[in-house]
Motif scaffolding. Structure first.
Motif, PDB file in Angstrom:
ATOM      1  N   ASP A  48       0.822  -1.209   0.000  1.00 16.79           N
ATOM      2  CA  ASP A  48       0.000   0.000   0.000  1.00 16.79           C
ATOM      3  C   ASP A  48       0.859   1.264   0.000  1.00 16.79           C
ATOM      4  OD1 ASP A  48      -2.288  -1.510   0.002  1.00 16.79           O
ATOM      5  OD2 ASP A  48      -2.820  -1.142   2.095  1.00 16.79           O
ATOM      6  N   THR A  49       1.946   1.244   0.770  1.00 14.85           N
ATOM      7  CA  THR A  49       2.831   2.411   0.811  1.00 14.85           C
ATOM      8  C   THR A  49       3.496   2.613  -0.545  1.00 14.85           C
ATOM      9  OG1 THR A  49       3.271   1.979   3.156  1.00 14.85           O
ATOM     10  CG2 THR A  49       4.726   3.523   2.039  1.00 14.85           C
ATOM     11  N   ARG A  51       2.326   1.875  -3.417  1.00 23.29           N
ATOM     12  CA  ARG A  51       1.357   2.344  -4.415  1.00 23.29           C
ATOM     13  C   ARG A  51       0.998   3.815  -4.236  1.00 23.29           C
ATOM     14  NH1 ARG A  51      -0.990  -3.458  -4.266  1.00 23.29           N
ATOM     15  NH2 ARG A  51      -0.272  -4.233  -6.297  1.00 23.29           N
ATOM     16  N   THR A  52       1.429   4.417  -3.133  1.00 16.53           N
ATOM     17  CA  THR A  52       1.254   5.868  -3.011  1.00 16.53           C
ATOM     18  C   THR A  52       2.343   6.614  -3.790  1.00 16.53           C
ATOM     19  OG1 THR A  52       2.581   6.074  -0.981  1.00 16.53           O
ATOM     20  CG2 THR A  52       0.227   5.605  -0.721  1.00 16.53           C
ATOM     21  N   PHE A  53       3.423   5.904  -4.134  1.00 12.09           N
ATOM     22  CA  PHE A  53       4.525   6.509  -4.888  1.00 12.09           C
ATOM     23  C   PHE A  53       4.606   5.995  -6.320  1.00 12.09           C
ATOM     24  CE2 PHE A  53       5.857   6.759  -0.448  1.00 12.09           C
ATOM     25  CZ  PHE A  53       6.328   8.058  -0.358  1.00 12.09           C
ATOM     26  N   LYS A  54       4.111   4.777  -6.549  1.00 12.40           N
ATOM     27  CA  LYS A  54       4.283   4.124  -7.839  1.00 12.40           C
ATOM     28  C   LYS A  54       2.941   3.630  -8.370  1.00 12.40           C
ATOM     29  CE  LYS A  54       8.968   2.444  -6.925  1.00 12.40           C
ATOM     30  NZ  LYS A  54       9.588   2.823  -8.197  1.00 12.40           N
ATOM     31  N   LYS A  55       2.789   3.654  -9.675  1.00 12.23           N
ATOM     32  CA  LYS A  55       1.547   3.189 -10.279  1.00 12.23           C
ATOM     33  C   LYS A  55       1.798   2.114 -11.351  1.00 12.23           C
ATOM     34  CE  LYS A  55      -0.573   6.319  -7.844  1.00 12.23           C
ATOM     35  NZ  LYS A  55      -1.318   5.948  -6.621  1.00 12.23           N
ATOM     36  N   GLN A 148      12.640   5.640  -5.520  1.00 12.40           N
ATOM     37  CA  GLN A 148      11.367   5.664  -4.795  1.00 12.40           C
ATOM     38  C   GLN A 148      10.937   4.271  -4.345  1.00 12.40           C
ATOM     39  OE1 GLN A 148       8.646   8.051  -7.360  1.00 12.40           O
ATOM     40  NE2 GLN A 148       8.872   9.621  -5.786  1.00 12.40           N
ATOM     41  N   GLN A 233      13.117   4.208   2.189  1.00  9.13           N
ATOM     42  CA  GLN A 233      12.930   4.521   0.766  1.00  9.13           C
ATOM     43  C   GLN A 233      14.195   5.068   0.127  1.00  9.13           C
ATOM     44  OE1 GLN A 233      10.359   7.874  -0.294  1.00  9.13           O
ATOM     45  NE2 GLN A 233       9.420   6.609  -1.881  1.00  9.13           N
TER      46      GLN A 233
END
Length: 261
Positions: A48-49, A51-55, A148, A233
Motif C-alpha cells: 500500500d505504501t 502504491r502511493t509513490f508508484k503506479k 522511490q 525509501q
C-alpha cells in the motif's frame, strides 16, 4: 559450503514447525513468533505504501530470506510480481517447486543479491535481518531497489530491557544452538541511513520480545526496546556508499548482565 549455509539448509523443518505453531490458536508455546495474519499486515503495509509513490500494473517485490515461500500467497493476492532469494538451497528448491510462478534464486557469494541494480519496487525483509551481516545486506537491498523503491526491514535492537527475560533466554539459546544472531545498534543504523539520504517513511518499535506476536508497538523510539520495523525509501538523492558495521552478535543487554555476574 560455509557453516551459515549448512545451518540454514537444515533449518527448514524447524521453521515449518515454528510457523505452524504460530498459526495454532490453542498452542501452549509462550515464545510465539508473529503468525501469518500479522505477517500479512506488513506485506499489505509495504504494498500500500509503495502504491502511493508508484503506479505500475504489478509491483515487483523481492522477498529477502524467503524461506519456504511463506509470504508468496499474500503477495500474489495483492497482484505483486514475486521474487525470492534465500541462502539455503533447501528453501530455494522447496519454494520453487511449491510456487512455480515465483522466481526464486539462491543468495550469491558474499551475500550478493543475484539481481541487477534498481530492479525492484520493493523488498520485504521480515524476520530475517537479525540473521544477516547487516551492513552488507542493507547495501545490497538498497542497490536492487529502484528510485522511490521501499524496503520493509525488521530486526533486533542491541539494547533491550533487562526485565525482558524471554529475550535474554532467546539470545543465550540462539548462541548455544549456533543460530546466526545479530543485534542492531539502531541509532547508528538510522544515522547512516540519514547521511545517505535514505528516507525512513515509518518506524515501529516493539518494547519486549513477546510484543512481536501481538503486533504491539510504539512509533517513537524508546531508550530500550527489543525489535523494530522500518519502511525505508531509496530516493534520487540517495548515496549508495558502503555501510560501516552497525551490528554485533552480542546485545548490550547481555554484555551488561554478564558483567554483573
Amino acid at each position: 559450503m560455509d557453516t551459515r549455509q549448512q545451518y540454514w539448509d537444515n533449518y527448514i523443518k524447524y521453521w515449518f514447525e515454528r510457523v505452524a505453531d504460530s498459526n495454532t490458536k490453542k498452542s501452549q508455546t509462550k515464545d510465539k513468533m508473529p503468525n501469518d495474519e500479522i505477517m500479512s499486515r506488513y506485506i499489505t503495509l509495504l504494498a500500500d505504501t509503495l502504491r502511493t509513490f508508484k503506479k505500475p500494473k504489478k509491483l515487483r517485490i523481492l522477498d529477502y530470506g524467503c524461506g519456504f515461500g511463506r509470504a508468496y500467497p499474500y503477495f500474489e493476492k495483492l497482484h505483486c510480481a514475486y521474487y525470492g532469494v534465500d541462502i539455503a538451497q533447501s528453501c530455494v528448491d522447496y519454494a520453487s517447486a511449491t510456487y512455480p510462478k515465483a522466481t526464486i534464486q539462491k543468495l550469491g557469494k558474499n551475500d550478493v543479491i543475484p539481481f541487477e541494480d534498481d530492479y525492484f519496487d520493493g523488498v520485504f525483509c521480515y524476520g530475517v535481518f537479525d540473521a544477516c551481516y547487516q551492513h552488507i545486506t542493507i547495501g545490497e537491498i538498497l542497490r536492487v531497489l529502484n528510485k522511490q523503491g521501499i524496503a520493509l526491514i525488521t530486526g533486533k535492537n542491541d539494547n533491550y530491557l533487562e526485565s525482558d527475560e524471554m529475550a535474554l533466554v532467546a539470545e543465550v539459546g540462539a548462541r548455544k544452538n549456533n543460530h546466526p544472531n545479530f543485534f542492531t545498534n539502531t541509532p547508528l543504523l538510522i544515522e547512516q541511513l540519514t547521511k545517505r539520504h535514505i528516507n525512513i517513511i515509518e518506524a515501529r518499535y516493539f518494547l519486549k520480545r513477546e510484543d512481536n506476536a501481538t503486533d504491539t508497538y510504539l512509533t517513537t523510539m524508546p531508550e530500550k526496546f527489543y525489535t523494530y520495523a522500518f519502511l525505508v525509501q531509496k530516493t534520487q538523492e540517495s548515496l549508495l556508499e558502503p555501510f560501516a558495521n552497525f551490528s554485533d552478535i552480542y546485545s548490550k543487554t547481555f554484555k551488561n548482565q554478564d558483567k554483573k555476574l
